[in-house]
Enzyme design. Sequence first.
Site, short mmCIF file in Angstrom:
data_model
loop_
_atom_site.label_atom_id
_atom_site.label_comp_id
_atom_site.label_asym_id
_atom_site.label_seq_id
_atom_site.Cartn_x
_atom_site.Cartn_y
_atom_site.Cartn_z
N ARG A 80 2.00 -9.45 -68.91
CA ARG A 80 0.59 -8.58 -68.75
C ARG A 80 -0.02 -8.23 -70.05
O ARG A 80 -0.55 -7.08 -69.94
CB ARG A 80 1.01 -7.37 -67.95
CG ARG A 80 1.38 -7.52 -66.36
CD ARG A 80 0.44 -7.94 -65.56
NE ARG A 80 0.88 -8.23 -64.25
CZ ARG A 80 1.05 -7.61 -63.11
NH1 ARG A 80 0.71 -6.09 -63.21
NH2 ARG A 80 1.18 -8.05 -62.04
N ARG B 146 -5.12 -4.46 -67.95
CA ARG B 146 -5.95 -3.22 -68.28
C ARG B 146 -5.81 -2.27 -69.43
O ARG B 146 -6.33 -1.62 -69.84
CB ARG B 146 -5.50 -2.19 -66.86
CG ARG B 146 -6.41 -2.64 -65.79
CD ARG B 146 -5.89 -1.81 -64.50
NE ARG B 146 -4.55 -2.13 -64.23
CZ ARG B 146 -3.87 -1.31 -63.29
NH1 ARG B 146 -4.41 -0.42 -62.73
NH2 ARG B 146 -2.80 -1.75 -63.09
N ARG C 108 -14.12 -7.39 -66.27
CA ARG C 108 -13.60 -7.24 -64.85
C ARG C 108 -14.34 -6.14 -63.95
O ARG C 108 -14.54 -6.40 -62.88
CB ARG C 108 -12.09 -6.73 -64.82
CG ARG C 108 -11.17 -7.81 -65.00
CD ARG C 108 -10.95 -8.84 -63.45
NE ARG C 108 -11.21 -7.90 -62.39
CZ ARG C 108 -10.34 -7.29 -61.69
NH1 ARG C 108 -9.06 -7.36 -62.46
NH2 ARG C 108 -10.26 -6.71 -60.76
N ASP D 255 -2.53 -14.77 -60.75
CA ASP D 255 -1.66 -13.87 -60.13
C ASP D 255 -0.69 -14.60 -59.03
O ASP D 255 -0.91 -15.73 -58.68
CB ASP D 255 -2.35 -12.79 -58.97
CG ASP D 255 -1.32 -11.59 -58.70
OD1 ASP D 255 -1.16 -10.76 -59.48
OD2 ASP D 255 -0.79 -11.72 -57.73
N TYR E 183 6.56 -10.03 -50.34
CA TYR E 183 5.21 -9.77 -50.28
C TYR E 183 4.75 -10.31 -48.95
O TYR E 183 4.22 -9.34 -48.27
CB TYR E 183 4.24 -10.10 -51.27
CG TYR E 183 4.22 -9.49 -52.35
CD1 TYR E 183 3.69 -8.12 -52.71
CD2 TYR E 183 4.84 -10.05 -53.64
CE1 TYR E 183 4.19 -7.40 -53.83
CE2 TYR E 183 4.77 -9.25 -54.93
CZ TYR E 183 4.45 -7.97 -55.04
OH TYR E 183 4.56 -7.39 -56.22
#
Length: 354
Positions: free
Chosen positions: A37, A41, A50, A86, A161
Amino acid sequence: MGGSPSCEDARVTPADSALVRAARGLPVAHAPVWFMRQAGRSLPEYRAVREGVAMLESCRRPELVTEITLQPVRRHDVDAAIFFSDIVVPLQAVGVDLDIVPGVGPVVARPIRSRADLAQLRDLTAEDVPDITESVRAIVAELGARPLIGFAGAPFTLASYLVEGGPSKNHEHTKALMHGDPELWSDLCAQLAQISGAFLRIQVEAGASAIQLFDSWVGALPRRDYTRFVMEHSAAVLSGVADLDVPRIHFGVGTGELLDLMGAAGADVVGVDYRVSLTDALARLGGSYAVQGNLDPALLFAPWPVIEARVREIVEEGRAAPGHIVNLGHGVLPATDPDVLTRVVALVHEISAR
Ligand code: 1CP
């Protein structure tokens, strides 16, 4: 052979990079370091590009994917880029109705819990994701000798998921399906293995120099369930890309009890989270694999002397491994000060230089 610097430079390719060499257990000039990552962010430049673009849409726009993938390389001087995408991108590409909800994660419209629900899935081909090929090619052209790591989600984590319908703490529906209908579970995981394997192959054929298979949540399973229900499917993904001759990194969170099995599934490098020391991990792995890890991402919020001491320990422990790629034990937390990451990279390069 001339020894001019330009001749030296011309010989440097991603295949000779510290990351690929360490993954293969070959000597390196310094330990390679990158961060799970690293694109995301924690970087103001990421938040800026973004702005107003949904997560999954940003993953399908080659100019945006290229920019975001390169941002942490420019800023931190990490030894590898990881493809900005992703694990659910290939699922959406085969037609699964899903979204990545801000502050939540992937959410699936119709969870897969019966045989009829399996019809939502089919094989992935390169024609489903021409943008992925385009993005990887553009990134690799910019990176030069620095390697790009391609990635995919492993069958268990993707299944979690799809079966839960979104992020889950306890994976109760997933475990109920696995034990309650082993045949459906196996068919679901076999289909997911095809999708993940194809997604990895597409990235490598476009120029990625290493791959990482993320089985982020498989640490929720005991060994007997991993061997009975999961390992063969992850092994199918990893063996399916063996002919591509790129190192394969296999990572999960809380997988201290599974490390040897995750190696045996077909990895060159076993990712270690921060709950197990590298020294213990190496003992559990029997010296057969390079390792990646394992600074606790939360420790990046501690005063610098604490971080420095821990990085020094990790680099020292890693010297006993056949190869060591320095990384966090899981992803960069969004509130991390990016300057601390830059400092960690410089420190690793300095103290590991040979
Ligand atoms: O809008 C945003 O910024 C959303 C946050 C975000 C980001 C930056 C998500 C949603 N995905 C990503 C990118 C991403 N996902 C990368 C980028 C490359 C890099 O590492 O720099 C990678 C490798 C992933 C892979 C991924 N997605 C994993 C495996 C890695 C891991 O962290 O264990 C998992 C589990 C996901 C699912 C996912 N996608 C996004 C979130 C918040 C989550 C986790 C949700 C949960 O807690 O279950």
